[in-house]
Design an enzyme around this catalytic site. Structure first.
Site: not given
Length: 461
Positions: A319, A321, A362, A389
């Site tokens: 793990p 995230r 994503y 930009c």
């Protein structure tokens, strides 16, 4: 997005019709599963983390700033450790790595995965025990492998025949026997974005199971008898909520374990099922708790081992995230508020795709709230955008904010601990934000803000 907001906000809102706009919304609400555990509204309605007012954080450290709830991160690390007491929990450093985080996860009893020479250098410089480090990567250089071997890294996850040859030659030269796992591409189509699905056949990682490359890699290592083959590794992708992919992966990898046993008389002692466990970015996400993940994965592995008449291997998971993602929010300052012909209101903040590329890359969804105050104004559907930009410089695609949001307000975006700072850039020559850890009402800088001097220091022209 808050708990009582319509799921129709995700995607093309123009085709959703007007009904969802009538959904009652309290723009001051904080949905607990989206925020670090020690975040709440304090004095004057401003957000506070571990007792520290975000207005004070902004005054001291500036904005944008990544704010890490240290006790939350540590608690999530412990929850995985306690949920998998008979397994090795490797924190996936690619999610976010700095020396302070290395020390935190080490102190909480976790192992560490790195996937580059820079991540390895960070881990070693922070004092991580080399034997508790795993080294990933689809194109590890000879220099990176040499450093890993010389440091005594606990395991290397091999990803190609070229790497097996490089590592074998290096081991012979050094007179050592590195421990390795073979990364297997199991052909599972994880229900996630194409760019973060990693176990289907047509991608760069690992050895194909269906094509026989995974078995050939294992046989090659065993037959040459230079590297110590400890087991097999499978990682099916990221931001995954459905355990069925892990079930299919485990079944196929353990079938390969049985094939290796039958062909070479060797029962490999380890199995790594990777990571990719999802977190809540919006109220549409429903992640499982670590103890639920552990229960499901253990049942899957035990069942498949019984079916193949295999001893249950020592399990590892990765793990990243799920530990750091929910423990961090990003704090911005609003610069402009622009209504575009009644179509949409754009709330521009002082960061953007240079500190969070995930929305652009994503199509990721995030939530947001005004952080410096509460508001009695009506909710307004807004898009939080950055200062770069690019028309695709979007931080939060659709969110209800108070209609009186104005320049100078602070906006907080939760769930930004994973991959935001790791993937940050200097696009438009914007210096990257700092990371501040907060604990017990005190803040400490763990990654300082980049300056223009930092940018110019690399420009030797």
């Amino acid at each position: 997005m808050r708990a009582h907001e319509a799921g129709a906000l995700h995607g093309d809102i123009g085709n959703r019709g007007p009904a969802w706009l009538r959904t009652p919304v309290d723009v001051n609400d904080l949905v607990p599963q989206l925020w670090p555990r020690n975040v709440a509204r304090g004095a004057g309605g401003a957000l506070a983390v571990a007792g520290l007012d975000v207005r004070d954080l902004a005054a001291e450290f500036g904005t944008p700033v990544y704010v890490l709830d240290e006790d939350d991160l540590r608690a999530r690390a412990r929850e995985f450790r306690d949920a998998f007491p008979d397994a090795d929990v490797y924190y996936a450093g690619k999610a976010f790595l700095c020396r302070a985080v290395v020390r935190m996860i080490a102190e909480e009893g976790l192992f560490l995965d790195v996937c580059s020479g820079g991540e390895l250098a960070t881990a070693l410089s922070a004092g991580m025990e080399p034997a508790r480090i795993g080294f990933h990567g689809n194109n590890k250089s000879v220099a990176e492998l040499t450093r890993a071997v010389d440091a005594g890294v606990g395991r290397i996850i091999v990803d190609s025949f070229a790497e097996i040859d490089r590592l074998t030659a290096l081991a012979r030269e050094r007179g050592v026997r590195p421990k390795v796992l073979v990364r297997v591409t199991v052909g599972v189509e994880a229900h996630t974005h194409e760019f973060i699905a990693t176990a289907h056949e047509d991608q760069k990682f690992g050895f194909s199971l269906a094509g026989g490359a995974a078995a050939a890699a294992a046989f090659k290592i065993l037959d040459e008898d230079v590297l110590e083959l400890r087991g097999l590794h499978s990682h099916i992708g990221s931001q995954i909520f459905d355990a069925s992919g892990f079930e299919v992966s485990a079944r196929r990898v353990l079938a390969l374990q049985a094939q290796i046993r039958d062909a070479r008389g060797v029962e490999l002692p380890e199995l790594d099922l990777g990571g990719g466990f999802g977190i809540a970015y919006t109220t549409q996400d429903d992640p499982a708790a670590p103890h639920e993940l552990a229960k499901r994965l253990r049942k899957i592995v035990d069942g498949e081992c019984a079916a193949e008449n295999l001893a249950v291997p020592h399990l590892s998971i990765e793990p990243g995230r799920a530990i750091v993602g929910p423990a961090v929010f990003t704090l911005y300052e609003v610069g402009t508020v622009k209504d575009v012909d009644g179509i949409r209101t754009y709330v521009s903040v002082d960061g953007g795709m240079s500190d969070n590329i995930r929305t652009a890359l994503y199509d990721a969804s995030y939530s947001a709230t005004v952080a410096n105050r509460v508001s009695g104004a009506e909710p307004m559907l807004a898009r939080v955008v950055g200062k770069h930009c690019e028309s695709g410089d979007i931080v939060v695609k659709d969110e209800f904010l108070p209609a009186d949001v104005q320049p100078g307000d602070l906006v907080a975006v939760p769930g930004t601990g994973a991959y935001c700072r790791s993937m940050a850039s200097n696009y438009n020559h914007v210096p990257r934000p700092p990371v501040v850890a907060v604990r017990d009402g005190r803040a400490r800088l763990i990654v300082r803000r980049e300056t223009e001097d930092d940018l110019l220091a690399l420009d030797v022209g």
